[in-house]
Enzyme design. Structure first.
Site, PDB file in Angstrom:
ATOM      1  N   ARG A 263       0.699  -1.075   0.150  1.00  0.00           N
ATOM      2  CA  ARG A 263      -0.075  -0.062  -0.182  1.00  0.00           C
ATOM      3  C   ARG A 263       0.888   1.355  -0.166  1.00  0.00           C
ATOM      4  O   ARG A 263       2.042   1.220   0.502  1.00  0.00           O
ATOM      5  CB  ARG A 263      -1.197  -0.033   1.373  1.00  0.00           C
ATOM      6  N   LYS A 287      -1.552  -1.883   8.298  1.00  0.00           N
ATOM      7  CA  LYS A 287      -2.698  -1.510   9.227  1.00  0.00           C
ATOM      8  C   LYS A 287      -2.840  -2.264  10.395  1.00  0.00           C
ATOM      9  O   LYS A 287      -2.464  -3.504  10.552  1.00  0.00           O
ATOM     10  CB  LYS A 287      -3.815  -1.736   8.484  1.00  0.00           C
ATOM     11  N   HIS A 358      -2.854   2.287  -5.419  1.00  0.00           N
ATOM     12  CA  HIS A 358      -3.602   0.873  -5.166  1.00  0.00           C
ATOM     13  C   HIS A 358      -3.769   0.421  -6.492  1.00  0.00           C
ATOM     14  O   HIS A 358      -4.106  -0.821  -6.553  1.00  0.00           O
ATOM     15  CB  HIS A 358      -5.107   1.144  -4.391  1.00  0.00           C
ATOM     16  N   ARG A 361      -1.456  -2.626  -6.806  1.00  0.00           N
ATOM     17  CA  ARG A 361      -1.911  -3.661  -5.706  1.00  0.00           C
ATOM     18  C   ARG A 361      -2.948  -4.560  -6.664  1.00  0.00           C
ATOM     19  O   ARG A 361      -2.806  -5.830  -6.669  1.00  0.00           O
ATOM     20  CB  ARG A 361      -2.423  -3.134  -4.772  1.00  0.00           C
ATOM     21  N   HIS A 384      -4.252  -9.584   3.672  1.00  0.00           N
ATOM     22  CA  HIS A 384      -5.495  -9.273   4.092  1.00  0.00           C
ATOM     23  C   HIS A 384      -6.113  -9.998   5.394  1.00  0.00           C
ATOM     24  O   HIS A 384      -5.438 -11.180   5.519  1.00  0.00           O
ATOM     25  CB  HIS A 384      -6.628  -9.954   2.909  1.00  0.00           C
ATOM     26  N   TYR A 393     -11.635 -10.391  -5.965  1.00  0.00           N
ATOM     27  CA  TYR A 393     -10.893 -10.705  -7.290  1.00  0.00           C
ATOM     28  C   TYR A 393     -11.298 -11.890  -8.232  1.00  0.00           C
ATOM     29  O   TYR A 393     -10.967 -12.156  -9.236  1.00  0.00           O
ATOM     30  CB  TYR A 393      -9.497 -10.918  -6.992  1.00  0.00           C
TER      31      TYR A 393
END
Length: 413
Positions: A263, A287, A358, A361, A384, A393
């Site tokens: 990211r 994150k 992004h 990504r 994730h 996806y």
């Protein structure tokens, strides 16, 4: 070192006149450490010397120096010399900050806003941090929404929470939501609902209003990720001029985004200590204060080593990627990475619908899916937390979706 900038002894003596003379040399060292060019250092030192002589003329000591005195000096300087240097205020603010960090000047007391709306915002922030355990990043998202809501509720200069009604809540959401994207609008109503529950618990509201906050439609998996084809990613990288320092830095950042699916914030906060050259690993602090280790592909490691050895400016920060222009510090936010990405797309004559960092990504995930990787493997690389995050996806794998399609009654699939 400072004498190298001023060959004239008279000029050097004038530089060290006045109450600020003991602090000229440390400030010069500070400017040099930040990577400023010699001519820029000279300009900055001269304005500090003028401030020092101004203090002497007004019989003011260093202890009396502050933003108010700097403002008065700049106004007088402008009137006397009939010119304005836009960098002077920033130079003197940097001087004040250095004197305060060194303990020479005391930090000014920030006046506390005792209005009801300010106190509510502080109490709510403390509640989110201490009782809900939310991170500072979440607070930075929530609090501006709450501030805007309270400002809209002020009537004739005062805030009366007992008079709040459903109409106030719905009008605020209806006015603000069209200005925001679906995801950010959802964050807004979540913050507002949380704040109204907080007010109810503290006894500020006569009636519960949290349930009156409208919802924002933003269905999960309703969109298809935007991505670049593999040849477009290669084209993007090829258009970075690696013969320049900035081009080498941008190429390295784009390669990390494209090969590891980082990211923008991961690049901003990457530190030199996160690179394990012996094991070929990169620690990514993403994150939720998570720290994950990713393998460094050969081409990524080579580009990173070349940038650090030949391209990265000499500076004191431990950030991997720093500004090319002084001061040589890390990026303030991911906005700088997105801006770099837009410039790279323009150089490569690419016009995708999404132009943020992004995009690479999503491009990596799409490429892995087409090469046979499972959603679990993609989720692990993209770090994730939940498998549901990776499910979007699956919509890109058209061949698999066609195989799952049911035949329409009386027709073909």
């Amino acid at each position: 070192m400072i004498r190298t900038y001023f060959s004239d002894p008279t000029a050097w003596q004038r530089l060290h006149a006045g109450p600020l003379s003991p602090y000229i040399d440390p400030f010069e060292q500070h400017l040099s450490d930040q990577g400023y060019a010699a001519v820029t250092v000279v300009d900055k030192l001269r304005v500090v010397a003028k401030l020092s002589r101004w203090l002497e003329r007004h019989q003011l000591s260093v202890d009396a120096l502050g933003e108010q005195q700097v403002g008065a000096f700049l106004r007088e300087l402008h009137q006397r010399e009939r010119r304005t240097y836009h960098g002077d205020p920033a130079t003197l603010q940097s001087l004040l900050e250095q004197l305060r960090c060194s303990g020479i000047l005391a930090r000014p007391l920030t006046p506390v806003d005792e209005s009801l709306e300010a106190r509510l915002e502080r109490d709510y922030a403390q509640y989110l941090h201490n009782e809900r355990g939310l991170s500072d990043a979440t607070l930075r998202i929530y609090l501006p929404f709450i501030r805007d809501f309270l400002l809209t509720c002020i009537d004739q200069g005062s805030l009366d929470l007992e008079q709040l009604c459903i109409r106030d809540v719905t009008n605020f959401v209806l006015n603000q939501a069209p200005k925001l994207g679906p995801a950010r609008a959802q964050l807004m109503v979540t913050a507002l609902r949380s704040f109204l529950l907080f007010l109810q618990q503290r006894g500020y509201l006569r009636v519960p209003l949290a349930a009156a906050v409208p919802t924002v439609a933003h269905w999960r998996l309703s969109t298809v990720p935007k991505y670049l084809e593999p040849e477009q990613v290669d084209r993007l990288l090829q258009h970075c001029d690696q013969s320049t320092v900035a081009g080498q830095r941008d190429y390295t950042m784009l390669l990390l985004l494209a090969r590891l699916g980082l990211r923008a914030g991961d690049l901003v906060h990457a530190c030199l200590d996160d690179i394990d050259w012996h094991r070929g690993l990169l620690t990514v602090r993403g994150k939720g204060n998570r720290a994950d280790q990713l393998p460094l592909p050969v081409d990524v490691g080579e580009a990173l080593a070349k940038y650090l050895h030949d391209g990265r400016p000499s500076c004191t920060t431990r950030r991997v990627f720093v500004r090319m222009k002084a001061p040589h510090v890390g990026f303030a936010s991911s906005v700088a990475i997105d801006s770099m990405m837009r410039r790279a797309l323009k150089r490569a004559n690419l016009e995708p619908a999404c132009k943020g960092a992004h995009l690479l990504r999503h491009s990596l995930a799409t490429r892995m899916l087409r090469q046979g990787a499972s959603l679990v493997e993609i989720g692990q690389l993209l770090r994730h937390r939940l498998p549901q995050t990776t499910e979007i996806y699956a919509k890109i794998d058209r061949d698999t979706l066609i195989a799952l399609a049911q035949q329409w009654p009386g027709g073909v699939a």
